[in-house]
Design a protein around this motif. Sequence first.
Motif, PDB file in Angstrom:
ATOM      1  N   PHE A 170       0.837  -1.210   0.000  1.00 19.50           N
ATOM      2  CA  PHE A 170       0.000   0.000   0.000  1.00 19.50           C
ATOM      3  C   PHE A 170       0.865   1.250   0.000  1.00 19.50           C
ATOM      4  O   PHE A 170       0.662   2.173  -0.814  1.00 19.50           O
ATOM      5  N   TRP A 174       1.198   3.738  -3.372  1.00 20.83           N
ATOM      6  CA  TRP A 174       0.761   5.134  -3.355  1.00 20.83           C
ATOM      7  C   TRP A 174       1.930   6.101  -3.497  1.00 20.83           C
ATOM      8  O   TRP A 174       1.792   7.164  -4.115  1.00 20.83           O
ATOM      9  N   LEU A 396      -2.470   3.125 -10.087  1.00 19.87           N
ATOM     10  CA  LEU A 396      -3.767   3.364  -9.462  1.00 19.87           C
ATOM     11  C   LEU A 396      -4.730   2.223  -9.755  1.00 19.87           C
ATOM     12  O   LEU A 396      -5.499   1.794  -8.878  1.00 19.87           O
ATOM     13  N   LEU A 399      -3.766  -0.564  -7.426  1.00 23.20           N
ATOM     14  CA  LEU A 399      -4.199  -0.289  -6.057  1.00 23.20           C
ATOM     15  C   LEU A 399      -5.690  -0.544  -5.902  1.00 23.20           C
ATOM     16  O   LEU A 399      -6.146  -1.058  -4.880  1.00 23.20           O
ATOM     17  N   SER A 400      -6.454  -0.207  -6.939  1.00 22.51           N
ATOM     18  CA  SER A 400      -7.891  -0.461  -6.906  1.00 22.51           C
ATOM     19  C   SER A 400      -8.180  -1.961  -6.900  1.00 22.51           C
ATOM     20  O   SER A 400      -9.030  -2.440  -6.155  1.00 22.51           O
ATOM     21  N   ALA A 405      -7.564   1.359  -3.114  1.00 19.49           N
ATOM     22  CA  ALA A 405      -8.025   2.619  -3.691  1.00 19.49           C
ATOM     23  C   ALA A 405      -9.498   2.438  -4.030  1.00 19.49           C
ATOM     24  O   ALA A 405      -9.985   1.303  -4.128  1.00 19.49           O
ATOM     25  N   THR A 409     -11.816   3.726  -9.441  1.00 16.69           N
ATOM     26  CA  THR A 409     -10.556   4.137 -10.070  1.00 16.69           C
ATOM     27  C   THR A 409      -9.916   2.995 -10.856  1.00 16.69           C
ATOM     28  O   THR A 409      -8.977   3.223 -11.618  1.00 16.69           O
ATOM     29  N   ALA A 421      -8.306   5.956 -14.155  1.00 10.92           N
ATOM     30  CA  ALA A 421      -6.974   6.334 -13.681  1.00 10.92           C
ATOM     31  C   ALA A 421      -6.282   7.270 -14.669  1.00 10.92           C
ATOM     32  O   ALA A 421      -5.611   8.234 -14.275  1.00 10.92           O
ATOM     33  N   SER A 538       1.774   6.387   5.437  1.00  9.69           N
ATOM     34  CA  SER A 538       0.945   5.545   4.580  1.00  9.69           C
ATOM     35  C   SER A 538       0.882   4.122   5.128  1.00  9.69           C
ATOM     36  O   SER A 538      -0.180   3.491   5.172  1.00  9.69           O
ATOM     37  N   TYR A 542      -2.593   2.241   6.750  1.00 10.53           N
ATOM     38  CA  TYR A 542      -3.135   0.951   6.323  1.00 10.53           C
ATOM     39  C   TYR A 542      -3.283   0.007   7.511  1.00 10.53           C
ATOM     40  O   TYR A 542      -4.274  -0.729   7.616  1.00 10.53           O
TER      41      TYR A 542
END
Length: 597
Positions: A170, A174, A396, A399-400, A405, A409, A421, A538, A542
């Motif tokens: 994570f 990011w 992104l 991450l989704s 995320a 996205t 994204a 970050s 999480y």
Amino acid sequence: MNSSSEVKTEKSIADMSSSSISNIKSGVTTCNSNESRTSTSGGIWNNFVDSFKPAIPEETLTSMNIDDNRELTDIERINYNSANSNLKRKLKTRHLQMISIGSSIGSGLLVGSGGALKTGGPAGVMIGWIVMASCVYATMQGLGELAVTFPISGGFNVYASRFLEPAIGFAIGWNYFMQFFVLLPLELVACSITIKYWNKDINSDVFVIIFWLAIVFITLLGVKGYGESEFIFSLIKVVAILGFIILGIVLICGGGPNHHFVGGKIWRNPGPFAYGFKGVATTFVTAAFSYGGTEMIGLTAAETANPRKTLPKAIKQVFWRIALFYIISLTLVCTLVAYNDDRLIGASSVDATASPFVIAIVNGGIKGLPSVMNAVILVAVLSVGNASVYATSRSLNSLSEQGMAPKWTGYVDRAGRPLAAIAITNIFGLFALIASSNQQVNAFNWLLALSGLSSVFTWLAINCSHIRFRRAMKVQGRSLNELPYVAQSGVWGSYYGAILNVLVLIAQFWIALFPIDTPPNANDFFLSYLGFPVLLASWLFYKLWKGDWTLFIRAKDIDVDAGRANVDLDLLQQEMAEERAKIAEKSFIIRCYRFWC
């Protein structure tokens, strides 16, 4: 490989053992060519419109019931979703090879190296770039082993999630997203400033819009458009660097219009070092920034037509790019440009007139070529801007897919574009319209500080992921013969890369705390080191969000099967044995070439 009918006869994922889940997921990955089923009978316009509709999942995916009895754990969901992305495999061998050679030839090398030369001197620059080159080589070898074995969506941030633990994935994901998210408007500003080399009266915002529209157009062409554009951009940059190398040798030998023999005069006066050891330490981060983008090969794995064949060749190209385009060209620059030249400015500058490559040509008395070099810098920064959209959109989207995320996205259309994204990244690119503002430098400095040292963090995560993967293979009694590509530097290369990256972070902390020619102050410290507390925050966010304080996944619990490029290991080993036998029959020169290329 499992067929669709075979998959349907299996129990639900909830009732399966971890190994059987992995095997089925692996089978889905290999049979999923990500070619969405779109109609071709509706005409060009209708097909174009339909391409923006949601991607149609493959039948093998929709037949799986993943919600029976229990939910998947976070790590199972990460492994499953990243292995079954809707991205399309359209990047060819020539795309990857040229991307690997020219993807990171940008403002970091062509402009930022001037700031490093100013603070480190010629010897400092060479030490910084050579040391970081060895780190990059070892890191990319480890990444190559992971990417060829697991050609999944998200690349290295997913490897951090599944081989280390999700909170690290994570934080790294990011942070990497922020690095290139901010880089797009910065490169657009750099383009507008480069144009001013020819006409200083032009409003910068005019060209910001022009270049922004060009990048938007390229990104809407999908991954194949990105591959073709980067192929052209990289080809231009490679030819330009090769031309500069030839020109630099001529100028050093006194073959320029002014017939001045340069030789090694600059290394003697003003000397090899500008600020001693501290000056050398400043070059490491600048070198890391210039090498940034090398790891992007890991992001292309999920969109590569034949990962086992093409990725190893692209990874091996890193050695030649480092040796030829960085080390040789910078050696010539450091021989032609003195570190006390007033035209050299900070390493974070986006002003092309401060490029030591341009200054070297001007010093040689050659007219016209500085404009050509500025045109190359323009192409380079436009290329990095284009690559920024690719990196941020794929990060992104990943991450989704991992649930890190917002789900929207991760929207992927039928053309295989992570459309949401891409849109987010391109819209933020309009932040570059502050190019004509007097506050542009402060604004970008603080935005860049948010993701500062991102390349070093990413490489460190890759090193640790590779180390943990090898540890899991050993603990679970798995053989390296199962791997379609084995890192040439082995696991020890990743240990070396990890130690070196940690030392760079320590050196940067020292420089941030005690900057050159400036007393210690909070402003300079956070501009240089804000990235570390942001990364730490970050990771902590999480942990608090999920309430899971596991520091790392135990080696015996690491899934080393999900997302595998090849399910039939016997067939894989047979193919690799045949390939080794063919290479063994070749001459020594050919064997050396195949080893390095």
